[in-house]
Design an enzyme around this catalytic site. Structure first.
Site, PDB file in Angstrom:
ATOM      1  CG  ASN A 146      31.946 -36.106  35.684  1.00 56.03           C
ATOM      2  OD1 ASN A 146      30.964 -36.725  35.265  1.00 56.03           O
ATOM      3  ND2 ASN A 146      31.934 -34.814  35.902  1.00 56.03           N
ATOM      4  CE  LYS A 169      28.168 -45.885  26.578  1.00 57.53           C
ATOM      5  NZ  LYS A 169      29.336 -46.374  27.308  1.00 57.53           N
ATOM      6  N   GLY A 222      27.274 -35.826  29.327  1.00 62.28           N
ATOM      7  CA  GLY A 222      28.631 -36.022  28.824  1.00 62.28           C
ATOM      8  C   GLY A 222      29.101 -34.793  28.069  1.00 62.28           C
ATOM      9  CB  SER A 223      31.906 -34.381  25.766  1.00 69.60           C
ATOM     10  OG  SER A 223      31.577 -35.355  24.808  1.00 69.60           O
ATOM     11  N   GLY A 227      27.158 -35.135  22.721  1.00 67.92           N
ATOM     12  CA  GLY A 227      25.770 -34.681  22.864  1.00 67.92           C
ATOM     13  C   GLY A 227      25.189 -34.196  21.536  1.00 67.92           C
ATOM     14  CD  GLU A 244      21.054 -31.665  32.152  1.00 73.99           C
ATOM     15  OE1 GLU A 244      21.756 -30.645  32.302  1.00 73.99           O
ATOM     16  OE2 GLU A 244      19.816 -31.628  32.114  1.00 73.99           O
ATOM     17  CB  CYS A 278      29.513 -30.724  34.437  1.00 79.84           C
ATOM     18  SG  CYS A 278      28.491 -31.179  35.841  1.00 79.84           S
TER      19      CYS A 278
HETATM   20  N1  LIG Z   1      25.962 -30.935  32.685  1.00 83.98           N
HETATM   21  C1  LIG Z   1      26.062 -32.035  33.429  1.00 83.98           C
HETATM   22  O1  LIG Z   1      25.150 -32.401  34.169  1.00 83.98           O
HETATM   23  C2  LIG Z   1      27.334 -32.839  33.405  1.00 83.98           C
HETATM   24  C3  LIG Z   1      27.664 -33.645  34.506  1.00 83.98           C
HETATM   25  C4  LIG Z   1      28.834 -34.403  34.457  1.00 83.98           C
HETATM   26  C5  LIG Z   1      29.652 -34.363  33.332  1.00 83.98           C
HETATM   27  N2  LIG Z   1      29.329 -33.578  32.292  1.00 83.98           N
HETATM   28  C6  LIG Z   1      30.217 -33.465  31.122  1.00 83.98           C
HETATM   29  O2  LIG Z   1      30.679 -34.761  30.742  1.00 83.98           O
HETATM   30  C7  LIG Z   1      31.946 -34.659  30.114  1.00 83.98           C
HETATM   31  C8  LIG Z   1      32.890 -35.686  30.711  1.00 83.98           C
HETATM   32  O3  LIG Z   1      32.360 -36.954  30.621  1.00 83.98           O
HETATM   33  P1  LIG Z   1      32.798 -38.030  29.502  1.00 83.98           P
HETATM   34  O4  LIG Z   1      34.220 -37.807  29.117  1.00 83.98           O
HETATM   35  O5  LIG Z   1      32.400 -39.369  30.022  1.00 83.98           O
HETATM   36  O6  LIG Z   1      31.876 -37.617  28.281  1.00 83.98           O
HETATM   37  P2  LIG Z   1      31.653 -38.368  26.879  1.00 83.98           P
HETATM   38  O7  LIG Z   1      30.745 -37.511  26.080  1.00 83.98           O
HETATM   39  O8  LIG Z   1      32.933 -38.783  26.281  1.00 83.98           O
HETATM   40  O9  LIG Z   1      30.908 -39.731  27.301  1.00 83.98           O
HETATM   41  C9  LIG Z   1      29.672 -39.734  27.981  1.00 83.98           C
HETATM   42  C10 LIG Z   1      28.961 -41.040  27.701  1.00 83.98           C
HETATM   43  O10 LIG Z   1      28.586 -41.071  26.316  1.00 83.98           O
HETATM   44  C11 LIG Z   1      29.043 -42.289  25.721  1.00 83.98           C
HETATM   45  N3  LIG Z   1      29.267 -42.064  24.285  1.00 83.98           N
HETATM   46  C12 LIG Z   1      30.428 -41.712  23.669  1.00 83.98           C
HETATM   47  N4  LIG Z   1      30.226 -41.614  22.330  1.00 83.98           N
HETATM   48  C13 LIG Z   1      28.916 -41.897  22.107  1.00 83.98           C
HETATM   49  C14 LIG Z   1      28.113 -41.954  20.937  1.00 83.98           C
HETATM   50  N5  LIG Z   1      28.603 -41.671  19.724  1.00 83.98           N
HETATM   51  N6  LIG Z   1      26.808 -42.260  21.069  1.00 83.98           N
HETATM   52  C15 LIG Z   1      26.270 -42.510  22.298  1.00 83.98           C
HETATM   53  N7  LIG Z   1      27.000 -42.497  23.434  1.00 83.98           N
HETATM   54  C16 LIG Z   1      28.305 -42.191  23.344  1.00 83.98           C
HETATM   55  C17 LIG Z   1      30.286 -42.616  26.515  1.00 83.98           C
HETATM   56  O11 LIG Z   1      30.665 -43.969  26.355  1.00 83.98           O
HETATM   57  C18 LIG Z   1      29.830 -42.281  27.935  1.00 83.98           C
HETATM   58  O12 LIG Z   1      29.050 -43.307  28.466  1.00 83.98           O
HETATM   59  C19 LIG Z   1      32.393 -33.225  30.360  1.00 83.98           C
HETATM   60  O13 LIG Z   1      32.203 -32.462  29.204  1.00 83.98           O
HETATM   61  C20 LIG Z   1      31.472 -32.747  31.473  1.00 83.98           C
HETATM   62  O14 LIG Z   1      31.281 -31.355  31.531  1.00 83.98           O
HETATM   63  C21 LIG Z   1      28.188 -32.809  32.297  1.00 83.98           C
HETATM   64  O1  LIG Z   2      27.467 -33.751  38.490  1.00 80.09           O
HETATM   65  C1  LIG Z   2      27.261 -33.970  39.676  1.00 80.09           C
HETATM   66  C2  LIG Z   2      27.627 -33.030  40.774  1.00 80.09           C
HETATM   67  O2  LIG Z   2      27.001 -33.354  41.968  1.00 80.09           O
HETATM   68  C3  LIG Z   2      27.336 -31.656  40.468  1.00 80.09           C
HETATM   69  S1  LIG Z   2      28.069 -30.576  41.549  1.00 80.09           S
HETATM   70  O3  LIG Z   2      29.344 -30.207  40.967  1.00 80.09           O
HETATM   71  O4  LIG Z   2      28.286 -31.156  42.871  1.00 80.09           O
HETATM   72  O5  LIG Z   2      27.187 -29.427  41.643  1.00 80.09           O
END
Ligand SMILES: NC(=O)c1ccc[n+]([C@@H]2O[C@H](COP(=O)([O-])OP(=O)(O)OC[C@H]3O[C@@H](n4cnc5c(N)ncnc54)[C@H](O)[C@@H]3O)[C@@H](O)[C@H]2O)c1
Ligand SMILES: O=C[C@H](O)CS(=O)(=O)O
Length: 492
Positions: A146, A169, A222-223, A227, A244, A278
């Site tokens: 995202n 990655k 990520g998710s 995580g 995060e 997020c």
């Molecule tokens: N808090 C934050 O800073 C923040 C910022 C942006 C997005 N997000 C969160 O990210 C999510 C959306 O992103 P997404 O769909 O790419 O998330 P995701 O967890 O599906 O994937 C994130 C990354 O992890 C990798 N991954 C998947 N399975 C894995 C495993 N078993 N081991 C290691 N790596 C693995 C994916 O290939 C990808 O590169 C949402 O939940 C969003 O809230 C959080």
């Molecule tokens: O995740 C990256 C974004 O910049 C965060 S925000 O939604 O702009 O605060």
């Protein structure tokens, strides 16, 4: 055709998968699906490179980041257009995301001349005490689709300026930004092996990274699902992990709020990036006395939102990243209806005419939502907002905090007392006052409480804590053996 970047070389792969433009379904690139072998190759290169890189004075390491920032600046428009192509976000947001990366480059380059430690008096005579930051070694960054360039810069730039080597990655959906950033580092003269990019599935490349015994830190965004898996494996290996993760962010609108301002804040935070941030606002907690008026004004503004291909400057809401995300969003909308929430707008995928080959979802508004409903508790990650009615500030704060996440929150009010109570009591890592829930600045810590993270932060100087160890140094220049931890008098 994209290639891995390992030990300063571009390496093709026989197994590839398509990268698809979510606005029209076109194949725009092919990306390697690498294996454990490429991860290990990258780690071996990184181990050698890191030893030399750590010896380069930090201000010189920072010079590379200044160059990276300048190249990104020159290529800003081109990078933004590529970002819109692979991710779908509208072009003005893509420009904003690339700018975040540029800002991070210059900010972290400045850290090359700081990387402050502490000096402190020692207990004993003729003795000096200090603590300094040292690099950890080989670190991994695992990033989502995202914010494919900004989040990578939040992690890789502090890691590199601190003297580590990086294995990155990126998400398979958005590899072009990773490919371009690696090319920029190469052009900026980063020594080979200091940054390595390995494309592939999370279940293979991601897991190989987490398992690898020579990777000392995993910094993941990520998710929550993923995580948690990463955290438990890192826990087993006693490996440092920074997480995060998701959010269930709310805008609170009090009865004294500037309603037009609040509506603008909600529209931008809820439907910008099609709700795929997020920090996106997915709950509006509104004082009952202004609920009806707020709903009316929100619906008027929602009607004006242009949905379509993000490369069109007029478009305000772009596509959803892929079919499975679209189905997940629609599943939540159907669930909300079954839970008894009242649908005020949207609630369906857009499939006709210009939307036919992409993945689009109509901006959606629910009201009469109970705080315990699943649509008010779980991360939907799409353009869906739930309105929850409350009678006081205390109740609003309680509802805000009644979720398992704690990333971002916002309050609209003109009352300074309410502002101070809210910033004290809202249990989120980020609190906005009279602004929406999105729009973080890179020189401040970014992250959340509870299920959003594990206590670490991206961005700000706090990011350096993830990628450095503290070393405490005592220098005794008395010329005799002085013994600490015994009565100071006896050392006279
Ligand atoms: N808090 C934050 O800073 C923040 C910022 C942006 C997005 N997000 C969160 O990210 C999510 C959306 O992103 P997404 O769909 O790419 O998330 P995701 O967890 O599906 O994937 C994130 C990354 O992890 C990798 N991954 C998947 N399975 C894995 C495993 N078993 N081991 C290691 N790596 C693995 C994916 O290939 C990808 O590169 C949402 O939940 C969003 O809230 C959080
Ligand atoms: O995740 C990256 C974004 O910049 C965060 S925000 O939604 O702009 O605060």
């Amino acid at each position: 055709m994209l290639e891995n970047y390992i030990d300063g070389k571009w390496k093709g792969h026989s197994t590839l998968t398509d990268v698809i433009n979510p606005a029209n379904g076109e194949i725009i690139a092919k990306v390697p699906l690498s294996s454990e072998k490429e991860v290990d190759e990258a780690v071996q290169a990184a181990k050698i490179a890191q030893k030399q890189w750590a010896k380069v004075p930090a201000p010189q390491r920072a010079e590379v980041l200044y160059k990276v920032g300048n190249i990104m600046k020159e290529r800003k428009e081109e990078l933004a257009r590529l970002l819109t192509l692979e991710n779908g976000k509208v072009i003005e947001e893509a420009r904003g995301e690339v700018q975040e990366g540029i800002d991070m480059a210059f900010y972290m380059a400045g850290e090359g001349r700081r990387l402050f430690g502490q000096t402190t008096p020692a207990e004993l005579k003729d003795k000096f005490a200090m603590s300094i930051r040292v690099p950890v070694g080989v670190v991994a960054i695992v990033t989502p689709w995202n914010f494919p360039i900004a989040i990578a810069t939040w992690k890789s730039f502090p890691a590199i300026v601190a003297g580590n080597a990086v294995i990155w990655k990126p998400a398979t959906e958005t590899p072009i930004m990773a490919y371009e950033l690696a090319k920029i580092f190469e052009e900026a003269g980063l020594p080979k092996g200091v940054l390595n990019v390995v494309f592939g599935k999370g279940s293979i490349v991601g897991e190989a990274i987490v398992q690898h015994p020579d990777i000392q830190v995993v910094s993941f965004t990520g998710s929550n699902e993923v995580g948690r898996t990463i955290a438990s494996e890192c826990g087993r290996q006693l490996k440092k992990v920074s997480l995060e993760m998701g959010g269930k962010n709310a805008v609170i609108v009090m009865d004294d709020a500037d309603l037009d301002l609040a509506v603008d804040g909600i529209i931008w935070s809820a439907f910008g990036t099609s709700g795929q941030r997020c920090t996106a606002c997915s709950r509006v907690i509104v004082h009952k006395d202004v609920q009806k008026e707020l709903e009316k004004r929100l619906l008027e503004k929602m009607e004006q939102l242009t949905i379509g291909n993000g490369l069109d400057e007029q478009v305000k809401v772009g596509p959803i990243i892929n079919q499975s995300s679209l189905e997940k969003i629609h599943g939540y909308v159907e669930l909300g209806k079954r839970e008894g929430a009242k649908l005020l707008a949207g609630g369906f995928p857009l499939t006709e005419n210009e939307y036919k080959y992409g993945w689009f979802y109509a901006p959606t508004l629910f009201t009469n939502v109970h705080p315990n409903m699943r649509i008010a508790q779980e991360e939907i990650f799409g353009p869906v907002v739930s309105i929850i009615s409350v009678s006081s500030l205390e109740e609003a704060i309680e509802v805000n905090n009644q979720v398992s996440y704690g990333l971002s929150s916002s309050i609209f009010t003109r009352d300074v007392n309410r502002v101070f109570k809210a910033q004290r009591d809202l249990d989120t890592g980020i609190v906005y006052v009279n602004a929406g829930t999105i729009g973080a600045e890179i020189h401040l810590p970014f992250g959340g409480t509870k299920g959003t993270g594990n206590g670490h932060r991206d961005s700000g100087v706090q990011a350096l804590d993830v990628f450095t160890e503290w070393r405490t140094v005592y220098v005794d220049y008395s010329g005799k053996l002085q013994r600490a931890q015994i009565d100071i008098e006896s050392n006279e």
